[in-house]
Structures are given as structure tokens and as C-alpha cells.
Design a protein around this motif. Structure first.
Motif, short mmCIF file in Angstrom:
data_model
loop_
_atom_site.label_atom_id
_atom_site.label_comp_id
_atom_site.label_asym_id
_atom_site.label_seq_id
_atom_site.Cartn_x
_atom_site.Cartn_y
_atom_site.Cartn_z
N ASN A 1 -0.28 96.14 81.19
CA ASN A 1 -0.85 96.46 79.89
C ASN A 1 -0.87 95.18 79.07
O ASN A 1 0.17 94.55 78.87
N ARG B 1 -5.27 98.48 80.32
CA ARG B 1 -4.42 99.63 80.07
C ARG B 1 -4.10 100.32 81.38
O ARG B 1 -5.00 100.88 82.03
N ASN B 2 -2.82 100.23 81.78
CA ASN B 2 -2.39 100.82 83.06
C ASN B 2 -3.32 100.41 84.19
O ASN B 2 -3.77 101.24 84.98
N SER C 1 -3.51 92.80 75.99
CA SER C 1 -4.74 92.63 75.21
C SER C 1 -4.89 91.17 74.81
O SER C 1 -3.89 90.52 74.46
N TYR D 1 -9.12 99.34 72.03
CA TYR D 1 -8.78 98.72 73.31
C TYR D 1 -9.97 98.72 74.26
O TYR D 1 -10.13 97.81 75.07
N TYR D 2 -10.79 99.76 74.16
CA TYR D 2 -11.87 99.93 75.13
C TYR D 2 -13.21 99.37 74.65
O TYR D 2 -14.18 99.35 75.41
N VAL E 1 -6.80 108.14 72.85
CA VAL E 1 -6.63 106.70 73.06
C VAL E 1 -6.95 105.96 71.78
O VAL E 1 -7.53 106.51 70.83
N SER F 1 -8.91 93.87 77.37
CA SER F 1 -7.78 94.79 77.28
C SER F 1 -7.54 95.44 78.63
O SER F 1 -8.49 95.86 79.30
#
Length: 391
Positions: free
Chosen positions: A358, A326-327, A360, A314-315, A310, A324
Motif C-alpha cells: 500500500n 492499494r493491496n 501513494s 486513491y483511484y 473507498v 497509488s
């Protein structure tokens, strides 16, 4: 024990977020089917317990009650009986109960409990620190102070949005503190070994005031935190996230373990971590070992661990105030928004509740986030105070 006594206990547990899934279903079922009986407190009786309470607006009452109804494990929105007068009354009672518990009333007339107790609302704007003896201290981000134990000994220093614990504290036994971060806030800790912990909104961390030389360094996490663990080869650092343990020697990584999520995620930025069951003994030859740039996901239902590469930014963007997805299903996105902005979102439009997104964002106002979703799915929503209703 009669039904009314049972439901009174369940209502208290529900508002304090202590109900099991089965108990939540009992609360929902009660509001859906049960008729009011003589010995169940009326709205007026509830209000009389707190004296001059401001009039509960219909908007707020509907938001609280709709949220209760949406707590059912069933994904579809539960239909409400057509008796509008009962609906208003149930909503007002639910709202009144929330008010009672959130401000810590000493209950009279035997309603819920006869003992006086102070309840700190989980959705309040207070960071709280609980000592080993149960004493709760409020941590203000606008002040500096010393952190003391139950005997008055200084164990650390608080400077606005951070607490630094003292490793020289003469403590010989394992003594824990528990910090709770409310919705809408973030906080930092420096533990006694020098480990830095960034705590996200809606997070609880239990940790030793001082790590002992004879034991591993272990903390207990519910919510989300980013760890910069101080290196100590003799004393592994272990994060217990319910049914998952994360073991490290010295590294940078993120752990997300919110109770409403289906899985616990560990994202490794630097170093190496091992993931294994909370009841297992660590074995580097058998357990999952993460490499930098990978995410390990522990599925709570089947107890399996999957890994994949990954983008770690983002995390970890939440540390800088970002968001963020994600899915991520919209219902889970709503929970993230509730935590970050300290709002209550009631989604009455179930058409896209499970749809995956998705996206951010930097540290943006909530209106901009809602506008993004409104551009994709045209929906009506309205806001008053910290309640948002999506139609």
C-alpha cells in the motif's frame, strides 16, 4: 504445418501481444527445450533483413528474453538450460525478432509473412488514432490539427493533448474511431455528446465519431479511463470492458480494465452507475448499482461483483500524474510502473513478487519509487535506457 512454421507464427503473435495463454506457454516451451534446426533463421539472417542494425547489446537481449520467460503462467521463474551459448543465441534471436516487428519490416525469405505491413510498436511513444477504414494517424501532443474521416470531412479538432469531436457532423451511420495511448503518456477526448474522457497510459478506447439519436451511447475500453459523462436521460452511456458493462446517465467515475489484472474495477465519484455482464440486459432491480464513494470489482474468473467503500482520490490520482497502490501485488505494481514511465521491468527476484503493498506517490521520478521498495526489500537493480532488471 511443421513445427518451425508454427513457432514463427507464434513469435510474431507474441511480440504483437496477440497470443493466448496457451500460445505463450508454447513460445516459452520452445525456447526452453527446442534445439535450433537448419531452416530456423540465424541471428545473422535476421539482422540482414534490416541492413545496418546497431549491435544488440547483451543487456538488452537478456532483458527481452527474460521477459519472455516470465510470461509463463507459472509464478516461479523458469529455469534455463545450462548451455550458455544456446542461451545467448536464443536471447539474441528474441531481441532481433522484437526489433524487426517494432519497426515494421517487409519480411523477406518468407519469415513470418510474405506481405508488407506497417507495425506500430505498442511500446512506442506515439499516440495513434485508427479510423473506420483501418487508416492509422499519429497524434502529436505538440501540434494542433483537424481530425478528418476517410472521405476528408472534418469530424473534430485536435489541440495538443486533447481531441474534441463535433456533434454537428452530418453522419447518419455508426462510425468508430479507436485511440491508443502508449506507455508513458495520458490523453483526453471530448466525445460528440460532450462527455470528457481522461485516458491513462497503455489504454485503448473505441468510440463512435458521433452518437446516433436512435441508439444508446456505447464505447469499448481496454485499460483505464476516467469518465465525466454528459447527461442524457434518453440515451444511457455504456462502457463495455470485455465481459463487463457499466451503464450511466450522467456521472463521474473511473474504470480500470487492463488485460493482465484479475478484475475490472469501477470507482464512482459522483452520480450512479450499474454494473452487469456484457451478455446481460440491464435490470436496475437485479444488477449491482454503485453509490458515490464505492468501488465495484468484477472478478473475471468467477464472474462475481463485489463492492466496498473507498477513498476515490486513491483511484483517480493518475489523472494528475500520481500513483497509488492499494493491496497490490508487486508484479502488478511493476506493470503500473511500466505503463507510467514507459520502461520494461524484468523482476528476477521472485521472493516478493506476490507480496502486497500500500503506497501513494505524487508525480515522482521512477528512481524515487524504486528507492521506496528498495528501503523495504533490499534488492539490486540496474537500468540502461528503458530496461530495468531487478535481481
Amino acid at each position: 504445418m511443421n513445427q518451425n512454421h508454427d513457432i514463427k507464427i507464434l513469435l510474431e503473435k507474441f511480440v504483437l501481444n496477440q497470443c493466448t495463454a496457451d500460445e505463450i506457454e508454447q513460445v516459452v516451451s520452445y525456447f526452453r527445450t527446442n534445439k535450433m534446426t537448419a531452416d530456423f533463421p540465424t541471428v545473422e539472417e535476421i539482422k540482414s533483413l534490416i541492413g545496418e542494425m546497431p549491435k544488440m547489446e547483451t543487456f538488452v537481449a537478456e532483458g527481452i528474453f527474460a521477459n519472455i520467460m516470465n510470461q509463463s503462467e507459472e509464478k516461479e521463474i523458469i529455469s534455463i538450460a545450462p548451455k550458455k551459448s544456446n542461451w545467448r543465441r536464443y536471447a539474441a534471436i528474441a531481441a532481433s525478432v522484437v526489433v524487426l516487428l517494432s519497426i515494421g519490416i517487409s519480411y523477406q525469405k518468407g519469415f513470418f509473412t510474405n506481405e508488407q505491413q506497417t507495425v506500430i510498436d505498442k511500446n512506442s511513444n506515439q499516440i495513434t488514432l485508427q479510423l473506420e477504414n483501418g487508416e492509422i494517424q499519429v497524434i502529436s501532443e505538440n501540434t494542433t490539427s483537424t481530425v478528418k474521416d476517410e472521405n476528408g470531412n472534418v469530424i473534430g479538432n485536435h489541440n495538443r493533448d486533447k481531441i474534441v469531436y463535433d456533434n454537428e457532423t452530418p453522419i447518419e451511420n455508426l462510425v468508430y474511431n479507436t485511440i491508443k495511448i502508449p506507455y508513458g503518456k495520458r490523453f483526453q477526448l471530448q466525445l460528440s455528446d460532450g462527455t470528457i474522457v481522461h485516458l491513462n497510459a497503455g489504454t485503448t478506447l473505441k468510440y463512435p465519431v458521433k452518437f446516433l439519436a436512435s441508439q444508446n451511447r456505447q464505447v469499448f475500453l481496454e485499460g483505464e479511463a476516467y469518465f465525466d459523462v454528459a447527461k442524457d436521460k434518453k440515451h444511457p452511456f455504456v462502457i463495455n470492458a470485455d465481459e463487463l458493462n457499466v451503464r450511466v446517465l450522467g456521472t463521474h467515475f473511473n474504470v480500470s480494465n487492463y488485460p493482465e489484472d484479475d478484475q475490472t474495477d469501477v470507482v464512482l465519484v459522483e452520480g450512479s452507475v450499474g454494473m452487469y455482464g456484457a451478455n446481460e440486459i440491464f435490470d436496475a432491480t437485479k444488477n449491482t448499482i454503485l453509490k458515490p464513494g464505492f468501488k465495484g470489482s468484477f472478478d473475471r474468473k468467477n464472474k462475481s461483483i463485489d463492492t466496498k467503500a473507498v477513498s476515490t482520490d486513491y483511484y483517480t490520482s493518475w489523472i494528475r500524474g500520481g500513483l497509488s497502490f492499494r493491496n497490490m501485488a508487486f508484479k502488478n505494481i511493476c506493470k503500473k510502473l511500466e505503463r507510467k514511465y514507459n520502461v520494461k521491468i524484468v523482476n528476477q527476484n521472485n521472493k516478493f513478487e506476490t507480496e502486497v503493498f500500500n503506497a501513494s506517490f505524487e508525480d515522482e521520478p521512477l528512481t524515487k519509487i524504486l528507492s521506496y521498495f528498495n528501503d523495504i526489500h533490499s534488492f539490486d537493480y540496474y537500468q540502461k535506457d528503458n530496461y530495468i532488471i531487478i535481481k
